[in-house]
Design an enzyme around this catalytic site. Structure first.
Site, PDB file in Angstrom:
ATOM      1  N   TRP A 147     -43.755  18.819 -14.145  1.00 44.93           N
ATOM      2  CA  TRP A 147     -44.580  19.376 -13.077  1.00 44.93           C
ATOM      3  C   TRP A 147     -46.067  18.686 -13.038  1.00 44.93           C
ATOM      4  O   TRP A 147     -46.358  18.064 -13.856  1.00 44.93           O
ATOM      5  CB  TRP A 147     -44.655  20.838 -13.319  1.00 44.93           C
ATOM      6  N   ASN A 148     -46.653  18.711 -11.858  1.00 45.45           N
ATOM      7  CA  ASN A 148     -47.881  17.982 -11.505  1.00 45.45           C
ATOM      8  C   ASN A 148     -49.143  19.035 -10.924  1.00 45.45           C
ATOM      9  O   ASN A 148     -48.720  20.187 -10.461  1.00 45.45           O
ATOM     10  CB  ASN A 148     -47.887  17.141 -10.465  1.00 45.45           C
TER      11      ASN A 148
ATOM     12  N   HIS B  36     -56.872  19.608   4.766  1.00 43.92           N
ATOM     13  CA  HIS B  36     -56.586  18.699   6.025  1.00 43.92           C
ATOM     14  C   HIS B  36     -56.024  17.286   5.767  1.00 43.92           C
ATOM     15  O   HIS B  36     -56.704  16.272   6.116  1.00 43.92           O
ATOM     16  CB  HIS B  36     -57.690  18.877   7.126  1.00 43.92           C
TER      17      HIS B  36
ATOM     18  N   HIS C 180     -50.757  18.159   8.662  1.00 39.61           N
ATOM     19  CA  HIS C 180     -51.330  19.477   8.264  1.00 39.61           C
ATOM     20  C   HIS C 180     -51.462  20.338   9.669  1.00 39.61           C
ATOM     21  O   HIS C 180     -51.179  19.845  10.806  1.00 39.61           O
ATOM     22  CB  HIS C 180     -52.406  19.236   7.637  1.00 39.61           C
TER      23      HIS C 180
ATOM     24  N   ASP D 289     -53.818  23.155  11.394  1.00 40.79           N
ATOM     25  CA  ASP D 289     -55.306  23.611  11.816  1.00 40.79           C
ATOM     26  C   ASP D 289     -55.283  25.042  12.269  1.00 40.79           C
ATOM     27  O   ASP D 289     -54.718  25.346  13.288  1.00 40.79           O
ATOM     28  CB  ASP D 289     -56.154  22.840  12.768  1.00 40.79           C
TER      29      ASP D 289
ATOM     30  N   HIS E 204     -60.620  27.108  11.299  1.00 41.09           N
ATOM     31  CA  HIS E 204     -61.298  25.852  10.970  1.00 41.09           C
ATOM     32  C   HIS E 204     -62.645  25.297  11.797  1.00 41.09           C
ATOM     33  O   HIS E 204     -63.542  24.651  11.217  1.00 41.09           O
ATOM     34  CB  HIS E 204     -60.098  24.793  11.388  1.00 41.09           C
TER      35      HIS E 204
ATOM     36  N   HIS F  40     -60.461  20.542  18.789  1.00 41.19           N
ATOM     37  CA  HIS F  40     -60.880  21.363  17.824  1.00 41.19           C
ATOM     38  C   HIS F  40     -61.570  22.612  18.454  1.00 41.19           C
ATOM     39  O   HIS F  40     -61.393  23.940  18.282  1.00 41.19           O
ATOM     40  CB  HIS F  40     -61.643  20.914  16.695  1.00 41.19           C
TER      41      HIS F  40
HETATM   42  C1  23J Z   1     -63.248  18.105  10.371  1.00 42.55           C
HETATM   43  C2  23J Z   1     -64.321  17.391  11.307  1.00 42.55           C
HETATM   44  C3  23J Z   1     -63.850  16.468  12.590  1.00 42.55           C
HETATM   45  C4  23J Z   1     -62.330  16.562  12.450  1.00 42.55           C
HETATM   46  C5  23J Z   1     -61.629  17.260  11.712  1.00 42.55           C
HETATM   47  C6  23J Z   1     -62.176  17.710  10.518  1.00 42.55           C
HETATM   48  C7  23J Z   1     -60.075  17.122  11.508  1.00 42.55           C
HETATM   49  O1  23J Z   1     -59.659  16.404  12.453  1.00 42.55           O
HETATM   50  C8  23J Z   1     -58.998  17.962  10.946  1.00 42.55           C
HETATM   51  O2  23J Z   1     -58.241  17.582  10.167  1.00 42.55           O
HETATM   52  O3  23J Z   1     -59.243  19.089  11.128  1.00 42.55           O
HETATM   53  S1  23J Z   1     -61.662  15.650  13.845  1.00 42.55           S
HETATM   54 MN    MN Z   2     -57.140  19.327  10.660  1.00 42.43          MN
END
Ligand code: 23J
Ligand code: MN
Length: 262
Positions: A65-66, A73, A77, A79, A83, A212
């Site tokens: 195991w690790n 992220h 992944h 979001d 976030h 986002h």
């Molecule tokens: C933090 C700031 C900007 C971005 C992101 C994260 C991601 O793309 C992410 O993985 O949520 S663009």
């Molecule tokens: Mn992300």
């Protein structure tokens, strides 16, 4: 008495007879998996590191195991709305509180691979979506909108992140398109093959990082670093993407599966 035929017994039958396929939309997750490269004034997200706890040795004679160390992220992944600052005060906005109903939804796949092959900063607009709807039907409320760019076919971090002197270059969406998808179509979220849901140059858009900012502000979800979108039909697939139940998590690496009619 035989069991009644239900949609779930039919699903199992169709999986068994091959009329429904399971397509893996996930990239391999390893130390070489590309991680987003933000400007150096911001804190970086670390790549995956793996440390062996034991491997059938004196530290554990019969078991392997690790220990993992990684940003939430990393690689393919999920979001969650928390976030982004725009989603921070929404109810049930974290990986442990999102309703699991949101982890299963139909997929609308918009193929822009030809456009992206010509222009790596290609942005999907509201008019592109309306043209897609003219061909394939209106995007259903609660659907994932997946942007097929074939970007996942780029080999190695350098080609995948595509950083130039003026920052990264990769495709995405206009703010107007995202407002349309969130507010006029009430989508579940948006998914992409690139490292994040926003275009490479989106830090300079108005608003910055609109995928986002707009999606999470509307309580919508994101999926990044998807693969194999070229194996999905424009409509008719069902996506299963369930993040780890991280307490107060902003997102998580995820194994994304699509159920696809053969
Ligand atoms: C933090 C700031 C900007 C971005 C992101 C994260 C991601 O793309 C992410 O993985 O949520 S663009
Ligand atoms: Mn992300």
């Amino acid at each position: 008495m035989p069991n009644p035929v239900t949609v779930l017994s039919l699903l199992v039958e169709e999986l068994n007879n091959g009329r429904v396929k399971v397509v893996d939309l996930t990239q391999p997750l390893g130390p070489e998996t590309p991680v987003i490269d933000l400007p150096p004034i911001f804190a970086p997200s670390p790549p995956l590191t793996v440390e062996v706890i034991s491997r059938y040795d004196e530290k554990g004679p019969a078991w392997y195991w690790n220990t993992l160390h990684l940003g939430e992220h990393t690689g393919t992944h999920f979001d969650a709305p928390v976030h982004w600052i725009t989603g921070k005060d929404r109810a049930n906005n974290t990986t442990d509180t999102l309703p699991p109903r949101q982890f299963v939804g139909p997929a609308c796949v918009i193929d822009v691979s030809k456009e992206v092959a010509e222009f790596e900063d290609f942005l999907l607009t509201r008019d592109h979506v309306l043209a897609w709807e003219g061909e394939h039907g209106k995007i259903l409320a609660g659907a994932w909108v997946l942007l097929r760019s074939d970007w996942s076919k780029r080999q190695g971090s350098e080609a995948f992140l595509n950083a130039k002197a003026d920052g990264p270059h990769s495709p995405g969406w206009t703010a107007d398109c995202l407002r349309f998808l969130a507010n006029e179509r009430d989508v579940l979220g948006v998914g992409v093959e690139t490292v994040g849901t926003d275009a490479g140059q989106a830090g300079g858009f108005d608003p910055p990082f609109p995928a986002h900012s707009i999606m999470h502000g509307a309580g919508k979800l994101g999926l990044a670093s998807l693969s194999n979108l070229d194996q999905l039909p424009p409509t008719g697939a069902v996506v299963i993407a369930a993040p780890l139940k991280i307490v107060n998590g902003s997102g998580s690496p995820v194994r994304v599966l699509a159920l696809v009619p053969a």
